[in-house]
Design an enzyme around this catalytic site. Structure first.
Site, PDB file in Angstrom:
ATOM      1  N   ARG A 164      88.259 -18.281 -52.176  1.00 55.92           N
ATOM      2  CA  ARG A 164      89.095 -19.489 -52.308  1.00 55.92           C
ATOM      3  C   ARG A 164      90.518 -19.147 -52.760  1.00 55.92           C
ATOM      4  O   ARG A 164      91.138 -19.893 -53.510  1.00 55.92           O
ATOM      5  CB  ARG A 164      88.462 -20.485 -53.301  1.00 55.92           C
ATOM      6  CG  ARG A 164      87.166 -21.119 -52.836  1.00 55.92           C
ATOM      7  CD  ARG A 164      87.384 -21.989 -51.607  1.00 55.92           C
ATOM      8  NE  ARG A 164      86.254 -22.850 -51.347  1.00 55.92           N
ATOM      9  CZ  ARG A 164      85.181 -22.480 -50.640  1.00 55.92           C
ATOM     10  NH1 ARG A 164      85.094 -21.276 -50.128  1.00 55.92           N
ATOM     11  NH2 ARG A 164      84.198 -23.333 -50.435  1.00 55.92           N
ATOM     12  N   SER A 238      84.308 -29.875 -52.654  1.00 53.34           N
ATOM     13  CA  SER A 238      84.122 -29.291 -53.992  1.00 53.34           C
ATOM     14  C   SER A 238      85.388 -29.492 -54.815  1.00 53.34           C
ATOM     15  O   SER A 238      86.461 -29.063 -54.402  1.00 53.34           O
ATOM     16  CB  SER A 238      83.873 -27.787 -53.886  1.00 53.34           C
ATOM     17  OG  SER A 238      82.763 -27.517 -53.080  1.00 53.34           O
ATOM     18  N   GLU A 333      89.471 -26.710 -57.664  1.00 52.74           N
ATOM     19  CA  GLU A 333      89.680 -26.091 -56.359  1.00 52.74           C
ATOM     20  C   GLU A 333      90.686 -26.922 -55.576  1.00 52.74           C
ATOM     21  O   GLU A 333      91.436 -26.410 -54.763  1.00 52.74           O
ATOM     22  CB  GLU A 333      88.336 -26.033 -55.624  1.00 52.74           C
ATOM     23  CG  GLU A 333      88.321 -25.066 -54.487  1.00 52.74           C
ATOM     24  CD  GLU A 333      87.790 -25.678 -53.231  1.00 52.74           C
ATOM     25  OE1 GLU A 333      88.626 -26.086 -52.406  1.00 52.74           O
ATOM     26  OE2 GLU A 333      86.569 -25.747 -53.083  1.00 52.74           O
TER      27      GLU A 333
END
Ligand code: EPU
Length: 337
Positions: A164, A238, A333
């Site tokens: 990520r 998420s 995130e």
């Protein structure tokens, strides 16, 4: 191309929160992008680029210019013995691009089906799902340097992709605009079927030949079964990253909580943030129009008219309670603006 003033962003973020941008413009060519950047410089405005707004939370109104990148186009560049190089412009919808590749029999992206967002946003956070990450197939990308409009090609290594993360979220944050992405896809499928949820779901198809299209369909089914569709329920997937901790910390958590899902990740351990949030009692929580999804604790949702600030506040309360219970710091995130 039209620059709009006092623009409501509700339909330009998948949380569907209403926040106003001082200016908003949609660009569909590189030339329009340059014109928008000229406007931003002349008026000395802060600015943000968005794709489909699927990974951001506007916690308040935005005092600058929002540029929506809608530059389209897909083309095959060439091939080697095993790979096909395909170039896609930044504004292409990611999932439609994955389906286009499958139809053309360019393989590899099947596990990344149904991820919301655009092609240009994919490398920024190195999108990943069901055992595959974009970094497995990225060949190179083109980006414009904001300071002087120069176009630069970044090789895969120069993008510094990790979980990520990429150089565009780190050292080069806010310095480049990704305009196209070139992937090196496979001529023959090499299916990745080991991710537990995928493996289990494929057991229902034991009698059939497992094709890349079937894997894509099953990934879509899994995602639809536990991740809410942003079209019907505002969310950004998420909300937090899965924390990566040392082996020592993982061992002591495992001793205390034998069920905790921990996966090896590049010499360290990745812990399922959803499990931590779930155990802290948040799954299914709702207060007014904000909440934590009933089927997946990592997904914050807007049930209607939640304000960005309320979602942000909920995220902070979740962070705090996970910190108190497990001593682990969750990092968002989604991009918070
Ligand atoms: N779990 C819980 N409670 C829940 C949900 C999950 O305890 O409410 C546990 C599950 O039992 C499972 C574990 O958490 O063992 C992991 O759950 P899941 O397989 O759903 O994956 P995840 O780690 O929560 C990541 C990505 C997703 C991606 C899936 C599938 C991150 C931050 N998220 O989620 O990506 O779709 O894996 O590969 O890495 C996104 O980035 O927006 C996103 C949805």
């Amino acid at each position: 191309m039209q620059i709009q003033e006092d623009f409501d962003l509700r339909h330009f973020n998948t949380f569907h929160v209403s926040a106003h941008a001082r200016y908003f413009v949609e660009v569909s060519t590189i030339l329009e992008l340059s014109t928008a950047l000229d406007f931003q410089k002349t008026h000395d405005l802060p600015f943000i680029l968005i794709g489909q707004g699927s990974n951001l939370l506007f916690k308040e109104d935005y005092p600058g210019l929002i540029i929506e990148l809608n530059i389209r186009g897909i083309k095959k560049l060439g091939e080697t013995r095993e790979r096909i190089h395909v170039k896609a412009s930044c504004g292409e919808n990611w999932h439609e691009f994955v389906q286009y590749c499958l139809q053309k029999e360019y393989f590899g992206l099947e596990n990344l089906s149904l991820i919301p967002g655009t092609v240009g946003a994919a490398p920024v956070q190195n999108i990943g799902a069901y055992g595959v990450e974009l970094s497995d197939f990225l060949h190179e990308l083109e980006a414009i340097r904001i300071s002087d409009g120069q176009l630069r090609t970044f090789s895969r290594d120069e993008c510094e992709l990790s979980y990520r993360h990429s150089v565009f979220k780190g050292e080069l944050r806010d310095q480049y605009i990704i305009t196209s992405v070139t992937l090196a896809l496979l001529k023959k499928p090499q299916l990745k079927l080991t991710y537990p949820a995928l493996k289990t779901a494929l057991q229902d198809y034991a009698q059939q030949e497992i094709t890349a299209q079937l894997v894509s369909d099953v990934v879509c089914q899994i995602r639809r079964s536990k991740l809410p569709d942003p079209l019907t329920l505002g969310n950004a997937g998420s909300f937090f990253r899965n924390p990566v901790v040392s082996q020592d910390i993982a061992d002591s958590l495992k001793a205390q909580y034998p069920d905790i899902p921990i996966y090896p990740y590049e010499g360290a351990c990745k812990i399922a943030a959803a499990w931590l949030i779930d155990q802290a009692g948040w799954k299914g929580y709702r207060e007014g129009d904000v909440g934590v999804h009933k089927d997946h604790a990592l997904v914050l949702v807007n049930y209607g008219n939640a304000r960005g600030e309320e979602l942000f506040d909920l995220s902070q309360r979740i962070q705090q309670s996970v910190q108190e219970k497990f001593g682990i710091e969750l990092e968002p995130e989604v991009r918070i603006i």
